[in-house]
Scaffold this motif. Sequence first.
Motif: not given
Length: 587
Positions: A382-397, A448-457
């Motif tokens: 039940g702990v909320k988290f807020l973090t970044l997601r690694m920008r993989s090749a498929s995600l960048m596509a 930042r030059d590249a987009p920031t990808v935030i993931i959270t529950n």
Amino acid sequence: MAARSAQHEGAGLFTAPAQVNHRRYEALRAFFVDGLSYEQAGTRFGYTRWTMVNLVRDYRAGKVELFAPPRRPGPPPGTAPAKEKVRGRVVGLRRQGLSVYEISARLATDGTPLNRTSVGQILTEEGFGRLLRHPEPEASISPGTAGRDTQLPRAATLDFATWPARVHTRMAGLLLAVPDLVALDLPGLAQQASYPGTRVVPATSWLLSLLALKLTATRRVSHVDDLLLVDPAASLLAGLTTMPKKSALTAYSYRTSHNHQRAFLAGLDTQMISTGLATAEQAIFDLDFHAVMHWGEDPALERHYVPTRSQRARSVLTFFAQDSGTHNLVYANADLSKATQNREAIAFCDHWKNASGTDPHMLVMDQKVTTHAVLGELDERGVKFLTLRMRSASLMAYINGLAPSDYKTLTLDRAGKYTRPRVHESVGVKLRDYPATVRQLIVTGLGRDAPTVIITNDHTSTAKQLIERYARRMGIEQRLAEIIRAFHADALSSAVNLNVDLDIMLCVLAQALLAALGARLPGYAAVTPDTPQRRFLQTPGEIITTGDTITIRLDRRAYSPVLRQATLPAATPVPWWGNRTIRYEYA
């Protein structure tokens, strides 16, 4: 006769003096360069034919040393003519009670100059100790230089019956931390954590001795002699006649374990919550790692990425947790390895639940702090988290395939020029090794030059709230750098002289004390730790003892008006001083 002497010389190939080596060189040169035969070369330089045969054979085998090995210019190693010339004079001047600086100046006047380092080396070789800058007749234990020479006396519990009624100190401001140490119940915390003590020095005094190094910005534990010999405020803070020596502090630090530090931090966090230094209701924390570089060659240390060097290096990996509401550290751990670092977020949740009774509400962290599998465990708790997601090749596509209409513009309530980012939001996003789905925010326009990808529950907060929350987390690196610089947590030498886990725990305690002191000073609630260190803790003054009251009289400085307006208690009983009361006065 000539043949006999040549044969005798040929038998002593490896011990011949320099002139014989030169004759050999010429004989060999005649054979190899001029093309003479064995007999011709031997006849020219006084050797028999068989002596020349043996000489050529040994030379080819590398057994003939014709030249002296190269060495550095100057006197041969192990000799120092300038030092030896004045050794007796240095000893005589020390017996007159002169310091290293005074001896060096006197030698320069006499026409036999010698630098302070060489003077100190002579005195050490002759068995002299260091000098007291403010000597007391009873402080000396060396009859050679009565009243000044000392071999660093042993620490012992303070006897106020022999404590001087009035003594000057250059760090009277250090004792401004005493009321908050009492408010945090340091003796109780040390007892709760079962820190070891000795028959002479209790556990509270050991911790305060090490804490004094942090509060006074002393870079290394080996520099404790600067406090030990010069200033009585640090020893009074610890409740001792004199500060323990470096070797004693080092030995004590390695008597403690991570269990001691963990229990101490649990009790400290409970006290911080009760005093308002941490917020139990909000319970949002910023997490981050920090690699403390090691400057030696210790195979026991793993290699970790060091951002300041942009490389992997042997280092001690440390972990910090910061209360995002108060910006105070609440947790630290240096007992980490690559095998356990991914689960440190879970370890912190266990720690905070032990201290406050509930799990944290939210953890904000970089993507390298933990793994997707551990994020799944946090979600189950039940702990909320807020973090970044690694920008993989498929995600960048996927990101590159988004159209401008897929983004919406938000206005953030923050200072600076990056206040209108563009956001693309997705729900139900699957991650590898994560059992459920997450909410994903692709953010541009944050500088930042590249987009920031935030993931959270967290599926209830707005996108604006989540981005602002993570944007505040971006400052944890700077705040950690300020804390590490103020308390010298990066000062590891080639020989680690202090248990790093204990050292990092003391950084948390020192930062909490300076935060509490800053809250008492008008306008200093949000300053960096080095500011109160420099402006207030280094204030000189007098320590006045009258009966059961110890008065700290602070000298006038540029920031004295701020101290006069501070909300310091009028009188505070100090348990490790036998409940004597501390008061403050201003010159």
